[in-house]
Structure formats: C-alpha cells, structure tokens
Write an enzyme that holds these catalytic residues in place. Structure first.
Site, PDB file in Angstrom:
ATOM      1  N   SER A 156       0.840  -1.205   0.000  1.00 55.03           N
ATOM      2  CA  SER A 156       0.000   0.000   0.000  1.00 55.03           C
ATOM      3  C   SER A 156       0.872   1.252   0.000  1.00 55.03           C
ATOM      4  O   SER A 156       1.667   1.444  -0.902  1.00 55.03           O
ATOM      5  CB  SER A 156      -0.960  -0.042   1.184  1.00 55.03           C
ATOM      6  OG  SER A 156      -1.852  -1.128   1.049  1.00 55.03           O
TER       7      SER A 156
ATOM      8  N   LYS B 118     -22.703  16.893   6.053  1.00 55.65           N
ATOM      9  CA  LYS B 118     -21.732  17.391   7.017  1.00 55.65           C
ATOM     10  C   LYS B 118     -21.366  16.348   8.060  1.00 55.65           C
ATOM     11  O   LYS B 118     -20.221  16.270   8.492  1.00 55.65           O
ATOM     12  CB  LYS B 118     -22.295  18.651   7.700  1.00 55.65           C
ATOM     13  CG  LYS B 118     -21.374  19.260   8.743  1.00 55.65           C
ATOM     14  CD  LYS B 118     -20.051  19.672   8.116  1.00 55.65           C
ATOM     15  CE  LYS B 118     -19.125  20.303   9.146  1.00 55.65           C
ATOM     16  NZ  LYS B 118     -17.796  20.608   8.587  1.00 55.65           N
TER      17      LYS B 118
END
Length: 309
Positions: free
Chosen positions: A124, A176
């Site tokens: 990764s 949000k």
C-alpha cells in the site's frame, strides 16, 4: 664500577622494552576500541564526515512524520551522500503520509540515485514510497503491492438502542455529519465517500503506471488490493529485481558508478515526531496497541494500508 655500569645499561634497556610494549598495548587497545565503536555505532558516526551511501529505514505504519522528511532533505543536500538506500518494512498507512514521503524521495532522486529495498512487507503506502526510488528490489518472499485505498468507519446505532442511548446531530448540510457512528450511513453519504475513495485510487494507479512505465490499464488490473510475493511482483513488473542490500550496492556500482567499498552510513532511527510521548504511553502502545486497536482505526483520513482481518 664496570658492574654498576652494566646493571645501569641493563635497566635502561629493560625500561625501553617495557615502554615499547606499553605503547604497543595502548595502540592495540585504541584500535580495538575504535573497531568496537565502529561496529556498535548505529549511525556510523565515524564515517559521518566521509563520502558515503546513506541508508534510511521506513518501518511501521506510515503517517505524518516530519523526521523522515527532514532526513531525506538533509541527504539530498549533503554532498558527502553519494546515494540513498531505503529499507522499507511497512504495511502502509495514510495516503497523505505516503504521498509526502513519495515526493520527498523524488526530490532526493533528482540529486542522487535512490534504491528501494522492500523487506518483509512493503505494501500500500509502503509500496507507494518504494516506487519513488530509481530501482526497486524485494526478496522472493517479501509481500508488496496492495495497491488500493480504503475508508473505514464504525456504526453503533443498534448497540445504542439496546442500552437506551440516543444522539441528535444538527448540521449545516446533508453530508456534514457523514459518516456518523450514531446512525446508518445514508445513500448520499456512501456515494460521496465512495467517490472520494475512487478518486484517490485512480491517483494511486496513475502514480504506479507512471513510475513503473506500465500501461494504466495493466496497472488497473493489478490494483485490486491484493498483495504480491516478490517473485509475482517481479513478473508483473511492479519491482525491478530480487535481492537486498548486496544487490542494491551492486546496482549502484554497475549503473551509477558508486563503489561497493564506499562506507554505508545508517541514518539512526528516531521516534516519529508527534506520536505518543512518554515512556509509559510508548510501553502501553507497544504491548497493547496492536492487539486492542486496529492500526487503520488509529489513522485519520484516507488509508492505504494492508492489514488482513
């Protein structure tokens, strides 16, 4: 009189021999001490002022680490450093941390050659850092690849219902508070986060395609998150060769003219800035951190980390 003179001369000769052997013993002790210090010195400080090859170890979970960035910048600017060898043993970490290290390594490579050596694990974001080098090596049984991005969260609404706890959230916009551990993720929130993950994954794939000089379509097929052994990575052209430090020094000698006999100086490891402070907290993290908390849950933001369930 003659006897006294002979005795005096004999004492003088004996004193000279004793002095000579004392000097030899002191010199031998000094040489032995320097040899021991050279062997034990983690930073090869005796070679600090010589032309040398620097080696930096990138290990553990990659996050924001100013110390690594500073050391790479110093290596780039130090005329005594002829080349840099990165030894990588990391499952990855945050995409931000990997990107910052990638850019720092490329700045070094603009000034002098960089070889990446993948140890047990370079996956990764660890692989992202490795491909910043000019030449990438791994052992046959190293684990690498895992090209991908993830975003992980948790949701406890059912548990909260069982214990009689509720939460209210007031937001300025529909997305949000997404994701919110107190309620299931909304379809719009899931789509927004998935889009962000896809965008970062596309960036990672393009990075690999560019650095490995491979068609993007070919890299996209390899970038499904799986890890590869060193042998499989070599066959897929994700790395350049098999080996470790010896092979790295040989490549530097053959392709860049940097002698194998040039001293190797390890950049000493240092606790990452901003991480857990204090002996007690570090001890707790060492003993219990991995077992109690998933590494990825202790990372903020998008994560490029290989960690099997």
């Amino acid at each position: 009189m003659s006897t006294d003179t002979d005795a005096w001369l004999e004492r003088r000769a004996l004193a000279r021999r004793v002095t000579r052997w004392r000097v030899i013993a002191v010199l031998a002790l000094l040489i032995l001490t320097l040899a021991v210090l050279y062997r034990l010195d983690p930073g090869n400080l005796l070679a600090r002022h010589q032309t040398h090859v620097a080696r930096l170890e990138i290990s553990g979970v990659i996050a924001e680490n100013d110390w690594w960035l500073e050391k790479l910048e110093e290596a780039a600017e130090d005329d005594r450093v002829r080349a840099v060898i990165l030894h990588i043993n990391s499952p990855g970490g945050s995409t931000y941390g990997g990107e910052a290290l990638f850019q720092a390594v490329r700045k070094v490579a603009a000034e002098k050659p960089v070889v990446s050596v993948i140890g047990t694990l370079g996956a990764s974001a660890g692989y992202m850092v490795a491909i910043a080098g000019d030449h990438v090596l791994a052992r046959e049984t190293s684990l690498t690849g895992s090209i991908g991005v993830l975003f992980q969260t948790a949701e406890f609404s059912k548990l909260m219902e069982k214990v009689g706890v509720s939460a209210e959230t007031i937001t300025s916009g529909a997305l949000k508070a997404e994701p919110n551990p107190t309620r299931p993720m909304s379809p719009a929130g899931r789509a927004q986060i998935q889009g962000m993950v896809n965008e970062t994954h596309d960036w990672f794939v393009s990075l690999v395609a560019n650095r490995r000089a491979l068609p993007r379509e070919e890299v996209a097929k390899l970038a499904d998150g799986r890890v590869y052994s060193g042998r499989a990575a070599l066959q897929s052209k994700l790395i350049d060769g098999l080996g470790g430090l010896t092979e790295a020094r040989s490549w530097l000698a053959e392709s860049r003219g940097i002698p194998v006999a040039l001293p190797l100086r390890d950049i000493p490891p240092d606790p990452p800035a901003g991480m857990l402070d204090g002996l007690g907290s570090r001890t707790f993290a060492t003993l219990f951190g991995k077992s109690l908390f998933s590494e990825r849950l202790r990372l903020d933001g998008l994560v490029s980390l290989w960690h099997p369930e």
